[in-house]
Design a protein around this motif. Structure first.
Motif, PDB file in Angstrom:
ATOM      1  N   ILE B  34       0.864  -1.189   0.000  1.00 51.86           N
ATOM      2  CA  ILE B  34       0.000   0.000   0.000  1.00 51.86           C
ATOM      3  C   ILE B  34       0.896   1.234   0.000  1.00 51.86           C
ATOM      4  O   ILE B  34       1.730   1.391   0.886  1.00 51.86           O
ATOM      5  N   ARG B  62     -11.339   0.665   2.159  1.00 53.08           N
ATOM      6  CA  ARG B  62     -11.141   0.050   0.832  1.00 53.08           C
ATOM      7  C   ARG B  62     -12.494  -0.441   0.325  1.00 53.08           C
ATOM      8  O   ARG B  62     -13.242  -1.087   1.062  1.00 53.08           O
ATOM      9  N   SER B  81      -7.743   1.679  -0.632  1.00 55.05           N
ATOM     10  CA  SER B  81      -7.289   1.268   0.688  1.00 55.05           C
ATOM     11  C   SER B  81      -7.899   2.245   1.684  1.00 55.05           C
ATOM     12  O   SER B  81      -8.503   3.245   1.283  1.00 55.05           O
ATOM     13  N   THR B 108      -3.076   6.984   3.101  1.00 60.48           N
ATOM     14  CA  THR B 108      -3.475   5.674   3.630  1.00 60.48           C
ATOM     15  C   THR B 108      -3.005   5.522   5.068  1.00 60.48           C
ATOM     16  O   THR B 108      -2.017   6.131   5.488  1.00 60.48           O
ATOM     17  N   ASP B 112      -5.861  -0.889   5.953  1.00 60.30           N
ATOM     18  CA  ASP B 112      -6.549  -1.527   4.832  1.00 60.30           C
ATOM     19  C   ASP B 112      -7.910  -2.084   5.241  1.00 60.30           C
ATOM     20  O   ASP B 112      -8.309  -3.178   4.821  1.00 60.30           O
ATOM     21  N   SER B 114     -11.732  -2.648   5.132  1.00 61.56           N
ATOM     22  CA  SER B 114     -12.495  -2.723   3.894  1.00 61.56           C
ATOM     23  C   SER B 114     -13.986  -2.656   4.142  1.00 61.56           C
ATOM     24  O   SER B 114     -14.472  -2.898   5.246  1.00 61.56           O
ATOM     25  N   ARG B 312      -2.965  -1.611  -6.396  1.00 60.48           N
ATOM     26  CA  ARG B 312      -4.165  -0.828  -6.069  1.00 60.48           C
ATOM     27  C   ARG B 312      -4.277   0.333  -7.043  1.00 60.48           C
ATOM     28  O   ARG B 312      -3.290   1.011  -7.324  1.00 60.48           O
TER      29      ARG B 312
END
Lengths: 341, 539
Positions: B34, B62, B81, B108, B112, B114, B312
């Motif tokens: 990331i 994400r 992310s 970020t 991560d 989601s 990504r």
């Protein structure tokens, strides 16, 4: 990080113009050797002079036109035009004749039209045709194959002064070409079967000439193999010439020599593989090339048989050069997703 | 059961190019880390830009939507992310001109975290429109390079039934192995995605087109098809010839028919989709995962470690190049896409987008580039190479002369810009560049002509309107006169001559008044440059 910018596609072409031209020059080497073997050192002399004049004229023209000189000369196209004209010249020519032809080819036929890629007419043939129409008698003097070859001394003397050493007559060692002879004799009502027994004739075509033709054929096949020339033009030139010759020969074999004689005499082979295939002045569409080649073949036969000159390659090619824009325009290939009409 | 077939028909022209795929072939797909900052353009697809749905400072996970699809030809974009949005501004995007476009920038947090949509493993029971909406919501677009919204491509009109679905696994561009690596590692995902698309289009069988040099992928696919026990898939092996993977050429090879000029494969009842798109469709529908990453081939002798990476969307390209060990030597050409149809990136600060299938960094002598262009010698090599049947040298000639009529007569707009002609040109002429330029010129020319037509129509309307106005004034006068005549006792009395004179005077007065208004308007426009002169026919 400073990035360089270029545009797709990024893969560099494998064949480049100079490489293409040099391959054609390479393919001419056997014919140059065989020609010298049968027609004497004048062949080499003609080629050297024609190349020298061609390259010099190209350099001068580029200078006057304010174009890059070294980079352009490097494409070898002027050299090739020189070699082709040198090969077409009678091996016993005064120097000024060859020089004039080469200058005409490069200056008038090539650079007055814009240089490489822009000339509608094949430069070597334009130069040759200019000489043929202006100095017909000088353009007919070919050493007789099989007879005594002109020596280096005679050749040089004739080259510089336009006559043989000790004021000997040129007729001692030269005569009409086999096509010329055939034409005039047939006009005098000799039959083909009577003629073909003479020493001027070989198994395939004219004595000597047939070997030269074979050498051009070999070079041409090499160019086909490395995919520099397209099969369409040479095949149709030769096929049309042979078909017409066969037809007339079958109708009246006394007055019309057969297809083999036509293919292996005169300039048929060099014309089919090295002159008509000159990309700049030839048709470019696939169908157009068939029409272009076949028309040249037909014209060669018609000029040789019914015209005023013993051979017709130069005129046939030049006439079709003029027809190329029309041929290309009307033979565009069908594009993907479009109807056939 | 699977049937492996040969092509129905070959396409004309094309080139057998050196493939250069060995640099990344068979390498496992690695997950790229990331990056600290993700730059996500709102428009990564053909069509309308997505409308931003987040604000600066907002925390996103994400898979969370940050831009919504605005119309039929649009696709949503998502955070790839978790993190906080630090800017919504114009940033450099991967485009040949390096232009800036609106992007959402996320710092970020490395968590991560989601957020997805509900998984739909039983898609068979769902409506086609529901599935298409899911694809639009998940931002699925064609990942072969064109980035056409997938939902739109899977929409068919009732007039035109679709009978063939082609999965394009040909990957004919040299160097690229991103699709191949997916075929090797995730054939199940691809087949599932294909099944979903087949269901949406209601097509009895799908055709997978694969190159004849892709034996490992073929084996992997066959195995997966057997495990899948699908009766609805057949495989067609296409010749390893560039551009076999081009849509039109592929349709020709598989159906034996040609897409009509200016039309779409759907005109023939055919839809083509790319393998990576199929995998994205699977993830969107069955797993409920929006499109937030894709496989990118990073290759060439100019990069230290070539890889196939799952990246990504929004990862800065510089970050990826560093991850692959950076550049070798001093060569600094980065091509996005393959060497035939890709473009040189002007700026590596730009991010990976949905259309980024490959980043190619050639070594010093790997792609030496064209030398100076020489005159065209009309050799016709380009004619033999053109897969469309054009006369590239004639097109070049007319394009150079700026003869817009002749270029169209020579079918300029059928050119697919595959680059075959320029690759064989012994004069090293950048032919494709000329065609692109000519296409632009024709477009500009057409636009001007339309504007001119519009202006003429407006002028004509205006004249008519003036005439009508004059008529109205006249009729008013006549009415007045008539009423005067009709009123006995009044002193007004007009002879016929007098009436006619009055008529003419009024008409002239009306016209003069109109002209005066126009004149005044004109002067007003001239005297105030701020006024954009926006017609003013409203008077």
């Amino acid at each position: 990080m400073k990035l360089s910018i270029a545009s797709a596609p990024f893969i560099r072409p494998t064949m480049q113009v100079s490489w293409v031209m040099r391959q054609v020059l390479l393919a001419l080497v056997p014919a140059i050797l065989i020609n010298t073997l049968f027609f004497g050192p004048g062949v080499i002399l003609n080629i050297l002079l024609a190349c020298l004049v061609a390259v010099s004229c190209e350099a001068i023209a580029l200078k006057l036109r304010d174009r890059p000189i070294v980079a352009t000369l490097n494409d070898s196209s002027a050299l090739l035009a020189g070699v082709l004209l040198g090969l077409a010249m009678p091996p016993l020519s005064p120097w000024w004749l060859t020089a004039l032809g080469a200058a005409f080819a490069l200056i008038v036929a090539k650079h007055l039209y814009g240089g490489l890629g822009y000339n509608p007419f094949n430069p070597a043939m334009a130069g040759y045709a200019a000489l043929l129409t202006s100095f017909p008698s000088l353009m007919k003097q070919w050493p007789t194959p099989g007879a005594e070859l002109p020596g280096v001394g005679d050749t040089l003397h004739h080259f510089i002064f336009g006559r043989l050493m000790d004021n000997r007559l040129i007729d001692l060692i030269s005569s009409a070409t086999v096509l010329d002879h055939t034409k005039s004799q047939l006009a005098l009502h000799y039959t083909w079967s009577e003629l073909s027994g003479e020493t001027l004739y070989g198994m395939l075509g004219g004595a000597g000439w047939q070997w030269v033709a074979l050498a051009y054929l070999a070079g041409g096949l090499y160019l086909l193999a490395v995919r520099i020339i397209d099969w369409r033009i040479p095949t149709t030139v030769l096929a049309a010439l042979a078909t017409l010759a066969l037809f007339f020969h079958l109708v009246d074999s006394d007055h019309y020599p057969g297809p083999i004689f036509h293919l292996f005499s005169g300039a048929a082979m060099i014309g089919a593989f090295f002159i008509a295939t000159d990309p700049v002045s030839a048709a470019t569409t696939p169908k157009g090339r068939l029409i272009y080649g076949a028309s040249i073949g037909i014209l060669i036969y018609l000029i040789r048989t019914f015209g005023g000159y013993p051979d017709g390659v130069a005129f046939a090619v030049l006439i079709l050069n003029a027809a190329v824009p029309v041929i290309d325009r009307h033979t565009q290939p069908r594009v993907y997703g479009h109807d056939r009409n | 059961m699977s049937i492996i077939e040969q092509v129905h028909q070959r396409f004309r022209g094309g080139l057998a190019l050196p493939k250069h795929k060995e640099l990344t072939r068979g390498k496992p797909i690695l997950e790229a880390p990331i990056p600290p900052e993700l730059i996500i353009p709102l428009r990564q697809h053909v069509g309308e830009s997505a409308a931003v749905t987040v604000h600066v400072g907002q925390y996103v996970r994400r898979g969370e939507q940050i831009g919504r699809a605005t119309d039929f030809l649009s696709a949503a974009v998502h955070a790839s992310s978790s993190g906080r949005i630090i800017a919504i501004e114009d940033r450099v995007t991967p485009h040949p001109s390096g232009r800036k476009e609106p992007c959402v920038v996320i710092a970020t947090d490395g968590e991560d975290a989601s957020q997805g949509l509900p998984p739909w493993p039983n898609f068979h029971s769902l409506e086609h429109s529901t599935l298409r909406n899911r694809l639009r919501q998940c931002g699925v677009v064609g990942l072969g390079g064109a980035a056409f919204p997938t939902a739109a491509k899977l929409t068919y009109s009732p007039r035109r039934s679709i009978h063939t679905l082609i999965l394009n696994a040909v990957e004919c561009e040299p160097y690229l192995t991103c699709d191949e690596s997916l075929l090797l590692e995730r054939p199940q995902e691809i087949l599932n995605g294909l099944e979903i698309m087949r269901h949406i289009l209601q097509v009895p069988t799908a055709v997978i087109a694969i190159g004849e040099n892709m034996s490992a992928s073929l084996a992997s696919l066959k195995e997966a098809i057997d495990a899948f026990s699908s009766q609805h898939v057949r495989i067609v092996v296409v010749p390893s010839l560039y551009p076999a993977g081009s849509e039109h050429q592929l349709v020709q090879m598989i159906t034996g028919q040609e897409v009509p000029s200016g039309g779409l494969p759907s005109d023939l009842g055919v839809v083509t989709q790319n393998v990576a798109t199929a995998a994205a469709v699977y993830r969107a529908v069955i797993l409920g995962e929006p499109l937030t990453s894709r496989v990118v081939t990073i290759t060439g002798q100019g990069i230290t470690q070539p890889h196939n990476l799952r990246v990504r969307i929004g990862t800065p390209i510089q970050y990826l190049l560093d991850f692959c060990g950076g550049a070798v030597g001093s060569n600094h050409l980065v091509i996005m896409g393959g060497p035939m149809m890709g473009f040189a990136l002007p700026n590596v600060a730009s991010p990976v987008v949905k259309a980024t299938n490959c980043l190619l960094m050639p070594g010093a002598d790997e792609l030496p580039g064209r030398g100076a262009a020489q005159p065209c010698i009309r050799c016709g090599f380009c004619v033999d190479a053109c897969p469309v049947g054009l006369l590239p040298q004639q097109l070049y000639w007319h394009a150079r002369a700026n003869d817009l009529e002749a270029v169209q007569e020579h079918h300029l707009f059928d050119c697919i810009e595959c680059g075959c002609c320029a690759t064989v040109c012994p004069s090293q002429i950048p032919l494709v560049q000329y065609y692109r330029q000519a296409k632009r010129e024709v477009a500009v020319h057409e636009q001007r002509r339309e504007q001119a037509t519009l202006a003429r129509e407006r002028y004509e309307h205006r004249l008519t309107r003036l005439g009508q106005q004059a008529d109205t004034n006249l009729s008013q006068l006549t009415r007045l006169a008539a009423s005067a005549l009709d009123s006995p006792g009044d002193d007004f009395d007009f002879s016929a001559d007098e009436l006619q004179t009055a008529e003419i005077t009024v008409k002239q007065a009306a016209i003069q008044a109109a002209l005066d208004r126009v004149q005044a308007k004109k002067q007003a426009t001239l005297s105030s440059p701020a006024n954009d002169g926006n017609d003013g026919e409203s008077s």
